[in-house]
Design a protein around this motif. Structure first.
Motif, mmCIF file in Angstrom:
data_model
loop_
_atom_site.group_PDB
_atom_site.id
_atom_site.type_symbol
_atom_site.label_atom_id
_atom_site.label_comp_id
_atom_site.label_asym_id
_atom_site.label_seq_id
_atom_site.Cartn_x
_atom_site.Cartn_y
_atom_site.Cartn_z
ATOM 1 N N ARG A 187 43.966 43.516 55.182
ATOM 2 C CA ARG A 187 45.502 44.115 55.511
ATOM 3 C C ARG A 187 45.103 45.840 55.978
ATOM 4 O O ARG A 187 44.046 46.397 55.789
ATOM 5 N N GLU A 207 41.157 39.545 53.659
ATOM 6 C CA GLU A 207 40.646 40.783 52.521
ATOM 7 C C GLU A 207 41.733 41.631 52.328
ATOM 8 O O GLU A 207 42.424 41.864 53.315
ATOM 9 N N GLY A 208 42.012 41.602 51.188
ATOM 10 C CA GLY A 208 43.438 42.474 50.909
ATOM 11 C C GLY A 208 43.404 44.106 51.125
ATOM 12 O O GLY A 208 44.293 44.670 51.459
ATOM 13 N N GLY A 209 42.105 44.448 51.186
ATOM 14 C CA GLY A 209 41.765 45.870 51.616
ATOM 15 C C GLY A 209 41.794 46.132 52.963
ATOM 16 O O GLY A 209 41.985 45.300 53.639
#
Lengths: 499, 499
Positions: free
Chosen positions: B227, B435-437
């Motif tokens: 993200r 990956e959310g990060g």
């Protein structure tokens, strides 16, 4: 009191000595440079009670006060009031409380002056124009941290006693001092010390005098009320530990968002307290109060300029309506949200979901609010609001300070004496004002000790207490010293029978 | 490329050397104690890039990386990337970026491994069970700050190259390294350095490999998306300076209350973003995605236990529905409120009305959101909400980070090579995860440099990045080294024509 002196009291003491005010006032005027130097000397000590790294300075400050009073011949003690526990569990010695006594004549009244010599934090970088610990005289304004709050007023009381001594005049009343060093962080240890000495040091005290506040305008004032304060912690606990907001954001109900949601229900944008029941307990503004407030000189525009606000919360009914402003400053409750512990508060960016966040907010207390009731109202309300969010996080609400408001009778002889002293020194009547802040020790003296109290400020209305560029006007400092001299004489006139 | 080598590429290079995986893997197994010691050595350096007082440690860390690569015969440079300006205006040297090159055979592919050796802050008192800078092996878990993020993965890449060298095997591809020391605080200076070396160091790089993330479960994974992040400051300015909440409370419209009022309009208690337009841009979840997510092994209960949450934001449709959770972690936007600067954030009580408060919040970005549009949507919305409050205070909204999301094609030969390498080392297919990060450097490599990227994590799903008790599993570290060894060989099989 022995039998032989009794008749004098029934007549009043005023007939015994003529009051040599002119000589005393001249003495003060001719010593003002010394007074400024004394203040410079005290301001130079960074006696910040909230900073544990400055504790040595604070101890030094208390020693300095004691030493000054000893040199004047006072009966001085440095009272050990124990230790405080720091958040990390370490114990730190509290600054000793200085008590002193001048005069021990049981035929006279005994007043006890309360003051403090610790200060709020200050750093040049905070936006000070001068070094906060180097007293700087700019056009008669003495800039320095603690200058007005509360070092100059304490010194003015000391100078008042000194002036009598210098002219070899008998003090019209016995004067005691109780000077502490933890006022700015909650007077830790003072209540216990006062209680412990109730039947010793305080047993013969008739009146308590507090000069830890300021005037409302350029007109001198006597303060007859303070608001109390209920200080709350609202803690929302979520995950076990802080989480990366990229990795976990979107799956976790964030404690910070819950906390903001409940804080937003405390007070409306226009200042209406939304906690049910809070406003019901507030004593209605009487016609008499309205008239008193109306008569007080208060320049709303100046007030707005001073704080830098283009619009106040309660001045919408016209720029000349200062009654609403005074009422909301003094005798209506309000909510302030001070900050949040546990969230990211540094400069820069951090992508964190804080696991536990604790909001700090307070509700100022006025007659007839009851802190115990407010505690229940706030706690119940926040839990009910929180429950509606259906959050998996947990909420804990605690009230960490519950200080009641204080209100005196402005017709009390102590206040009549104050009016007379103001009249003599300033040739005008004082404003009778209240104070929005809280001086919890007043309630201890009044409720627990049963003493009458007067608050007699000498600080200016724009001294910037707790802010950048705090100052004490040279005028207030010097004329304030004269006021205290005159007041000691006026108090001696109070008939013992009226006490 | 010279003419004579051309035919080999058209055939693929795989026919030239037989891949001696078994020997290489044995070498790794027999050297694992050395690898752990190397990690201990690196973890011992407190290379915290956010703490300016640790800058000397960070410089030392970069030197250590360069020295290690030099000793292996790499062509190493420590690239000066200038200085950073601190909030007080002081300039501080940035840690140099280490570049290194192993092999210079133009007939081979060239991969460039990106990694970082700076770490997040960590103190024992934060709740670590062990000293965060003393790598501690407890049941095969190697606890230490930076162990997983990102020191062990960087070392694993180094060990992979070393293993080939130790067995006198030719590297199947040329390997470059670009190792930075500012990742945790925004990769200050790295973009400019990459651009500056676009036509030199990076000119012959075919593929970028990033191993700065983790698996989702005990199954190995390849990461094909991250993200982005739009990070906002919302500053409310009121009075000229901080005010005493007792003295001024009730007359002043408090900036903190305004700020909380607008923050409370960003996201609903159940996680719905309330900023108009934000959700419209989000690409709908396709049936194919749904099936991919459905197939991924993800234990919701374990995830909840790990973070200590009794309930997640999007798992209300039944405990087995992990698709919603994954979707909201990877490919839906979310709002996180990180904290407030300028308000009271210390332990204890302070009766202050903060004059200027700045909220820090961020909105994670996913396809097809556009940070420029999000900036406008958030700014307009907050100003409209603020206007309704009719506050005399002023609001300033700024977007300080605007990082786009990144998404790769999982059918790309780089990913096919990754799948083959995982299959060889772990004998299973990898999870294809997102990956959310945010790893902003991925966008720079992709958009600006036009390079293809693969993210190949070796960290465990429960490594505690950015949290207390970060760890790297010995298993992941050692098998991860083997994975990288195998991957270099698989990449060499990619036909140049398919690039």
């Amino acid at each position: 009191m022995n039998f032989l002196t009794l008749p004098f009291f029934l007549l009043g003491i005023s007939t015994v000595h003529a009051f040599q005010y002119t000589e005393l006032a001249q003495y003060v005027d001719s010593h003002q440079e010394e007074y400024v130097e004394a203040l410079r000397d005290w301001v130079a000590i960074e006696s910040d009670s909230s900073n544990v790294l400055k504790r040595a300075d604070l101890h030094l400050m208390m020693e300095k006060v004691a030493q000054k009073l000893r040199l004047m011949g006072g009966n001085v003690e440095l009272v050990d009031i124990g230790e405080q526990e720091l958040p990390d569990g370490q114990m730190l010695a509290l600054p000793k409380v200085v008590t002193a006594q001048f005069g021990n004549d049981s035929s006279k009244h005994t007043v006890c002056v309360y003051g403090h010599v610790d200060v709020q934090p200050a750093k040049k970088e905070d936006g000070w124009a001068t070094d906060p610990y180097n007293l700087t005289d700019i056009n008669g304004k003495l800039y320095g941290r603690g200058a007005s709050d509360n070092k100059a007023p304490v010194l003015a009381w000391i100078h008042a006693v000194e002036a009598y001594q210098a002219l070899s005049l008998e003090l019209p009343v016995n004067v005691k001092f109780v000077i502490e060093g933890m006022e700015e962080t909650g007077s830790n240890g003072l209540d216990a010390m006062i209680l412990a000495q109730r039947d010793t040091f305080f047993s013969d005290v008739d009146y308590i005098i507090i000069s830890d506040c300021g005037w409302l305008s350029i007109r001198p004032a006597l303060t007859y009320g303070t608001r109390g304060n209920c200080y709350f912690f609202a803690e929302v606990q979520g995950p076990k530990q802080d989480l990366h907001s990229g990795v976990y954001g979107g799956t976790v109900i964030e404690p910070m968002i819950d906390l903001i949601g409940i804080l937003d229900t405390l007070i409306s944008p226009s200042g209406k307290i939304l906690v049910p029941g809070i406003r019901d307990a507030v004593a209605p503004l009487s016609d008499e109060e309205w008239r008193m407030y109306q008569d007080i000189e208060f320049d709303i525009d100046h007030y707005k300029n001073k704080i830098g606000a283009s619009q106040l919360m309660y001045s919408n009914k016209g720029s000349n309506n200062h009654v609403d402003v005074l009422a909301h400053m003094w005798r209506y409750p309000t909510v302030s949200i001070h900050g949040i512990e546990g969230a990211f508060s540094d400069p820069g960016t951090k992508t964190v979901i804080p696991a536990k966040v604790t909001a700090k907010f307070s509700i100022r207390q006025v007659p007839n609010m009851d802190p115990a009731m407010v505690k229940k109202q706030v706690t119940d309300y926040l839990h009910s609001v929180f429950a509606k969010r259906k959050s998996p996080n947990s909420l804990k609400v605690t009230m960490v300070i519950g200080a009641k408001p204080w209100l005196a009778d402005t017709q009390h002889p102590l206040y009549e004496a104050g009016k007379a002293a103001v009249k003599r020194v300033f040739d005008m009547d004082p404003d009778l004002i209240r104070e929005g802040g809280t001086i919890p020790i007043a309630r201890t003296f009044q409720d627990v000790m049963g003493k009458s109290i007067i608050m007699m400020p000498i600080g200016g209305f724009d001294d910037g207490l707790h802010s950048q560029n705090e100052k004490m006007n040279r005028y207030n400092y010097i004329e304030g010293t004269k006021l205290f001299i005159a007041y000691l004489n006026e108090v001696s006139q109070i008939r013992k029978t009226t006490v």
